[in-house]
Design an enzyme around this catalytic site. Structure first.
Site, PDB file in Angstrom:
ATOM      1  N   GLY A   1       0.792  -1.230   0.000  1.00 16.02           N
ATOM      2  CA  GLY A   1       0.000   0.000   0.000  1.00 16.02           C
ATOM      3  C   GLY A   1       0.815   1.265   0.000  1.00 16.02           C
ATOM      4  O   GLY A   1       0.293   2.351  -0.257  1.00 16.02           O
ATOM      5  N   GLY A   2       2.107   1.157   0.326  1.00 18.81           N
ATOM      6  CA  GLY A   2       2.966   2.331   0.286  1.00 18.81           C
ATOM      7  C   GLY A   2       2.600   3.391   1.315  1.00 18.81           C
ATOM      8  O   GLY A   2       1.858   3.149   2.268  1.00 18.81           O
TER       9      GLY A   2
ATOM     10  N   LEU B   1       0.768  21.789   7.375  1.00 23.41           N
ATOM     11  CA  LEU B   1      -0.453  22.551   7.602  1.00 23.41           C
ATOM     12  C   LEU B   1      -1.620  21.645   7.994  1.00 23.41           C
ATOM     13  O   LEU B   1      -2.419  21.996   8.869  1.00 23.41           O
ATOM     14  CB  LEU B   1      -0.809  23.358   6.354  1.00 23.41           C
ATOM     15  CG  LEU B   1       0.211  24.432   5.939  1.00 23.41           C
ATOM     16  CD1 LEU B   1      -0.318  25.235   4.750  1.00 23.41           C
ATOM     17  CD2 LEU B   1       0.548  25.367   7.091  1.00 23.41           C
TER      18      LEU B   1
ATOM     19  N   HIS C   1     -29.776  23.872  -7.219  1.00 24.87           N
ATOM     20  CA  HIS C   1     -29.772  24.793  -6.079  1.00 24.87           C
ATOM     21  C   HIS C   1     -30.147  24.022  -4.816  1.00 24.87           C
ATOM     22  O   HIS C   1     -31.029  23.175  -4.849  1.00 24.87           O
ATOM     23  CB  HIS C   1     -30.800  25.907  -6.336  1.00 24.87           C
ATOM     24  CG  HIS C   1     -30.936  26.871  -5.198  1.00 24.87           C
ATOM     25  ND1 HIS C   1     -30.026  27.865  -4.969  1.00 24.87           N
ATOM     26  CD2 HIS C   1     -31.886  26.972  -4.217  1.00 24.87           C
ATOM     27  CE1 HIS C   1     -30.408  28.559  -3.910  1.00 24.87           C
ATOM     28  NE2 HIS C   1     -31.534  28.025  -3.439  1.00 24.87           N
TER      29      HIS C   1
END
Length: 459
Positions: A38-39, A186, A445
Site C-alpha cells: 500500500g505504500g 499545515l 440549487h
C-alpha cells in the site's frame, strides 16, 4: 537464478496495480516490498491522516455548535479511540490490497529490500533473513520518498517526530512545534490544534504556501490565525535541546531578531527525499538528479530503457493520483500498444485543511509569468449561498481564464468541499467548456457548485 518477465520494486499506489495488470496479461511478475503493501498512501499518508482529520472536524463542529442553535455542554477528545479507528481503517485497506495481490495469477510477492547487481538483476535481502537474486526483462521502480531530516543543531538529540512516527503517538501533544509549512505540516497543524494542542509553525519563507497566489495565501493565513495557530514566517530553527522535560527551541527570525520557545513535541515537516540511495543504481545506467530523484523521459523510462520509475521517486508532483496515473501510462503503452506520455497531464490536488484548498492548472502568478492575456474570476465564500446556510463562509473561489478563448486555465478553491468544486472546474477544463458556458449553465440549487455561475459573473 529466479527469472521473471517483470519485477516491480515497491508496493505503492503505482506498484500494486501495475504488478496486477502485468501478471493478468500473462507476464511472469514479481513485486518486491520491504515494509507493507500500500505504500505511504495507505500506511502513513492519505488514509490515516484523512481518517484523523474527520475526527478533528467533529471536535471543531462540536465546539461551534451554538452558532447553529445546538447546545452541546461539553465534549471529550478520546485520542485512543481516534487512533484505534485510524489503525482499523489502515489495516482494512492494507489487507484488501494484499488479498488482491495474493489472488493474482502469475504474481509473486516478495518481502525484502532490493538492490541492483546489474541492469537486469536484483539482490533481495528478504525480511525472513534469507536472500536471493532475481532477474527480469523489465524492472519498475516505485520506491517513493521518505521524510527529509534537515541538519539542525541538536535535532538528533531530541525525540523528534516525522509524518510517519506522529501517527503512532499515544497522547495529544501539549505544544506541537512544526518545522515547515508545506501541505503535510499545515494539515497536521490544524488537526492537532482541533484535538487540543497548542501549535506553532516555523517557516523559512515569507508566507504560508509560497507557491500559491498572494490572495490565496492571505486567506489561508487568516484561517490559521482564527484557529489559534501561531505561525512564524521568515524564521528558521537555529537549535533544539532538552531542558526539564521540554524541548527548548532557539529561533532565528531574520529581521525580527532571535527568539525562543519551549514545546512538548517537534514535527519535522520540511519536505521528503527519494528512496534511491540503497537501490544500487550505480550498478546500472540509471541517472538521478542532484536530490536523488530518478530522471525519466515522458514515457517514464530511465536512461536504461528497460527500467522505469513511477510515483514520487521520479520527482515532480508528489500525489497518489499522479503515481496511479503513472501506472496507467506504462500499462497502456506496454500492454495496449498506445503512445501515452506524461508531458501534458493536468495536475489537480487538494490540501485537506478545513476548509480545503483545491487546485488545478495555472494560478495567476504562473499565467502572468507565461505572458498570457488572462482574466480573473473571484468571489469570497461569504457570498456563496450554501456556505452561508451551512455556516462555512471562510474561503475564496478563484479561476484564471484565457481572455480570448474564454477557456479556464486554472482554479483555486478554498472552501468547504473545495476539492469537489475544483474537480467540477477540472472536468470543464478537460472538456474545453468556457467560462461563459458555466456562467449560464443550470446547476442544482443550493449546491456549492451552483455558485460557479456567480464566480464567472464576476469577470
Amino acid at each position: 537464478m529466479n527469472k521473471f518477465d517483470a519485477i516491480v520494486i515497491g508496493a505503492g499506489q503505482a506498484g500494486v496495480p501495475l504488478a496486477k495488470k502485468l501478471a493478468a496479461a500473462g507476464w511472469k511478475t514479481a513485486l518486491i516490498e520491504k515494509r507493507a503493501i500500500g505504500g505511504t498512501c495507505i500506511n502513513d499518508g492519505c488514509t490515516p491522516t484523512k481518517t484523523m482529520i474527520a475526527s478533528a472536524r467533529m471536535a471543531y463542529m462540536a465546539g461551534r455548535s451554538d452558532e447553529l442553535g445546538i447546545h452541546i455542554p461539553e465534549y471529550r477528545v478520546d485520542f485512543k479511540a481516534i487512533m484505534d479507528r485510524k489503525s482499523t481503517i489502515v489495516k482494512q485497506f492494507r489487507e484488501g490490497a494484499t488479498k488482491g495481490l495474493e489472488e493474482t495469477k502469475n504474481l509473486t510477492v516478495i518481502y525484502g529490500t532490493a538492490r541492483f547487481v546489474d541492469p537486469h538483476t536484483l539482490y533481495v535481502d528478504k525480511n525472513d533473513g534469507s536472500f536471493e537474486n532475481y532477474t527480469a526483462k523489465k524492472i519498475f521502480i516505485n520506491t517513493g520518498c521518505t521524510p527529509f531530516i534537515p541538519d539542525i543543531d541538536g535535532l538528533k538529540e531530541i525525540p523528534y517526530l516525522t509524518s510517519t512516527t506522529l501517527l503512532e503517538i499515544k497522547e495529544v501533544p501539549e505544544h506541537l512545534l512544526i518545522i515547515g509549512a508545506g501541505y503535510i505540516g499545515l494539515e497536521f497543524a490544524q488537526l492537532f490544534r482541533r484535538l487540543g494542542s497548542q501549535v506553532t509553525i516555523v517557516e523559512k519563507s515569507n508566507r504560508l504556501m509560497p507557491k500559491e497566489d498572494d490572495d490565496i495565501c492571505t486567506v489561508m493565513s487568516d484561517i490559521f490565525d482564527q484557529d489559534g495557530i501561531r505561525v512564524w514566517t521568515e524564521t528558521q530553527v537555529e537549535s533544539l535541546s532538552l531542558k526539564l522535560g521540554k524541548v527548548h527551541v532557539k529561533l532565528d527570525g531574520g529581521g525580527k531578531g532571535p527568539a525562543s520557545l519551549n514545546c512538548s513535541h517537534v514535527l519535522v515537516a520540511s519536505g521528503r527525499t527519494p528512496q534511491t540511495a540503497a537501490l544500487g543504481l550505480e550498478n546500472t545506467g540509471v541517472v538521478c538528479d542532484e536530490k536523488g530523484f530518478i530522471k525519466v523521459n515522458k514515457r517514464l523510462q530511465t536512461a536504461e530503457q528497460h527500467i522505469y520509475a513511477l510515483g514520487d521517486v521520479k520527482g515532480g508532483p508528489a500525489f497518489t493520483h499522479i503515481s496511479y496515473n503513472d501506472h496507467l501510462v506504462i500499462t497502456e503503452n506496454l500492454l495496449n500498444g498506445r503512445h501515452k506520455d506524461i508531458s501534458k497531464r493536468m495536475i489537480p490536488y487538494c490540501m485537506f485543511t478545513d476548509p480545503q484548498l483545491g487546485r488545478v492548472g495555472m494560478n495567476e502568478s504562473q499565467a502572468k509569468e507565461a505572458g498570457i492575456d488572462y482574466l480573473v474570476a473571484s468571489i469570497p465564500m461569504k457570498n456563496v449561498a450554501r456556505a452561508i446556510e451551512s455556516a462555512e463562509t471562510r474561503g475564496l473561489m478563484k479561476a484564471i481564464i484565457d481572455k480570448k478563448s474564454r477557456r479556464i486555465l486554472g482554479a483555486a478553491i478554498i472552501g468547504e468541499q473545495g476539492g469537489e468544486i475544483m474537480t467540477v472546474l477540472q472536468m470543464a477544463m478537460m472538456g474545453k467548456i468556457t467560462a461563459d458556458e458555466i456562467r449560464s449553465g443550470i446547476f442544482a440549487h443550493p449546491l456549492y457548485s451552483e455558485s460557479l455561475n456567480n464566480l464567472f459573473m464576476s469577470v
